[in-house]
Structures are given as structure tokens and as C-alpha cells.
Write an enzyme that holds these catalytic residues in place. Structure first.
Site, PDB file in Angstrom:
ATOM      1  N   CYS A  70      74.827   7.635 -11.888  1.00  0.00           N
ATOM      2  CA  CYS A  70      76.048   7.751 -12.534  1.00  0.00           C
ATOM      3  C   CYS A  70      77.121   6.702 -11.750  1.00  0.00           C
ATOM      4  O   CYS A  70      76.629   5.983 -10.880  1.00  0.00           O
ATOM      5  CB  CYS A  70      76.637   9.001 -12.271  1.00  0.00           C
ATOM      6  N   HIS A 121      75.105  14.699  -5.232  1.00  0.00           N
ATOM      7  CA  HIS A 121      74.249  13.921  -5.851  1.00  0.00           C
ATOM      8  C   HIS A 121      73.082  13.397  -4.961  1.00  0.00           C
ATOM      9  O   HIS A 121      73.402  13.013  -3.810  1.00  0.00           O
ATOM     10  CB  HIS A 121      74.579  12.777  -6.677  1.00  0.00           C
ATOM     11  N   GLU A 149      71.687  10.360  -4.648  1.00  0.00           N
ATOM     12  CA  GLU A 149      71.683   9.299  -4.168  1.00  0.00           C
ATOM     13  C   GLU A 149      72.957   9.378  -3.101  1.00  0.00           C
ATOM     14  O   GLU A 149      72.704   8.707  -1.886  1.00  0.00           O
ATOM     15  CB  GLU A 149      72.449   8.282  -4.994  1.00  0.00           C
ATOM     16  N   CYS A 168      77.854   7.305  -8.237  1.00  0.00           N
ATOM     17  CA  CYS A 168      76.814   6.759  -7.143  1.00  0.00           C
ATOM     18  C   CYS A 168      76.690   5.381  -7.240  1.00  0.00           C
ATOM     19  O   CYS A 168      76.247   4.850  -6.228  1.00  0.00           O
ATOM     20  CB  CYS A 168      75.349   7.520  -7.381  1.00  0.00           C
TER      21      CYS A 168
END
Length: 147
Positions: free
Chosen positions: A82, A52, A54, A85
């Protein structure tokens, strides 16, 4: 630079993700007025569930500062993080989080912060370039459904 200008930089990363057929989420981290991390979703490219934007940005910023705690840093992300993260943002002690769009399907950050006694609470600003951030994600999935 303003929050809008920094979010525009995160959107550039989202556009790169879309060109790579990744979910178009972009993220940058700023420290003392300087962008120290810049990335986008790379789950498919890296073949890793943790790819991801992040997570990758936190890793870049930590390497840059040679620290795991990122107090004094601001993360700009085009879509609400999410739960995975969110945990990483809290654990990294990020000082500030600026979110472009919120999509309830993937949300986690605001719910976790508001409903749980976590050990760190970054300042949160939402809705910066909201329309552009939401549009790039919805266009990506419209294209996917057409295929």
C-alpha cells in the site's frame, strides 16, 4: 535460494496471518542470502494501523542490522504494498522488492514509483508465485463475506 523459494517463505507468513484472522499478507527480508525478518499482517492483533507485514519486517531487519537503511536487502511480499508501506520501503532504501500478486484495490507501489520523482528506486520484480499469493487473499475475503 530462488525468488520462488523465498516467496514461498513469505506465503507461509500469509498463512499464519490467515489463521489469526488477519488479512493474509506475508513478508520476509533477505540480506546476504539469509532471512533476517519474517512477519505477516498484525493490524488486528496489535490494534495498530501500522501493523502491516512490510512495516513490521522493516523494523525487524533494521533491528537485526542495527541500521535504518536497508540497502543490500531484498523484501519479498505476497501482495503489492500500500502507499504507507511504499513510503517505508523507499525511506528504508531497500535495494530490491519482489511482489507476489497485485490487487489494484490496495496497490500503491508501482504507481508511486512510476509517477513521482522519489529519492530512491528499488529494483522491482513482480508476479512471483502470483496465483498462490492472489488466491490466499481472495479466499480470505470470500470466507469473510460468507460470515
Amino acid at each position: 535460494m530462488s525468488d520462488e523459494e523465498y516467496m514461498a517463505e513469505a506465503l507461509k507468513e500469509a498463512e499464519i496471518a490467515m489463521s489469526e484472522d488477519e488479512v493474509p499478507i506475508g513478508c520476509i527480508i533477505v540480506y546476504e542470502g539469509q532471512i533476517i525478518a519474517r512477519t505477516h499482517n498484525q493490524k488486528e492483533t496489535l490494534k495498530k494501523a501500522t501493523g502491516h507485514a512490510e512495516i513490521l519486517a522493516i523494523n525487524q531487519a533494521s533491528e537485526y542490522l542495527d541500521l535504518w537503511h536497508l540497502d543490500g536487502c531484498t523484501m519479498y511480499v505476497t501482495l503489492e504494498p500500500c502507499m504507507m508501506c511504499t513510503g517505508a520501503i523507499i525511506q528504508s532504501r531497500m535495494s530490491r522488492l519482489v511482489i507476489g500478486a497485485n490487487v489494484s484495490k490496495w496497490s500503491g507501489f508501482i504507481e508511486l514509483i512510476e509517477n513521482n520523482p522519489v529519492n530512491h528506486h528499488p529494483d522491482v520484480q513482480q508476479g512471483i508465485l502470483k496465483e498462490q499469493c492472489a488466491t490466499i487473499v481472495s479466499e480470505f475475503f470470500k470466507r469473510k463475506r460468507r460470515k
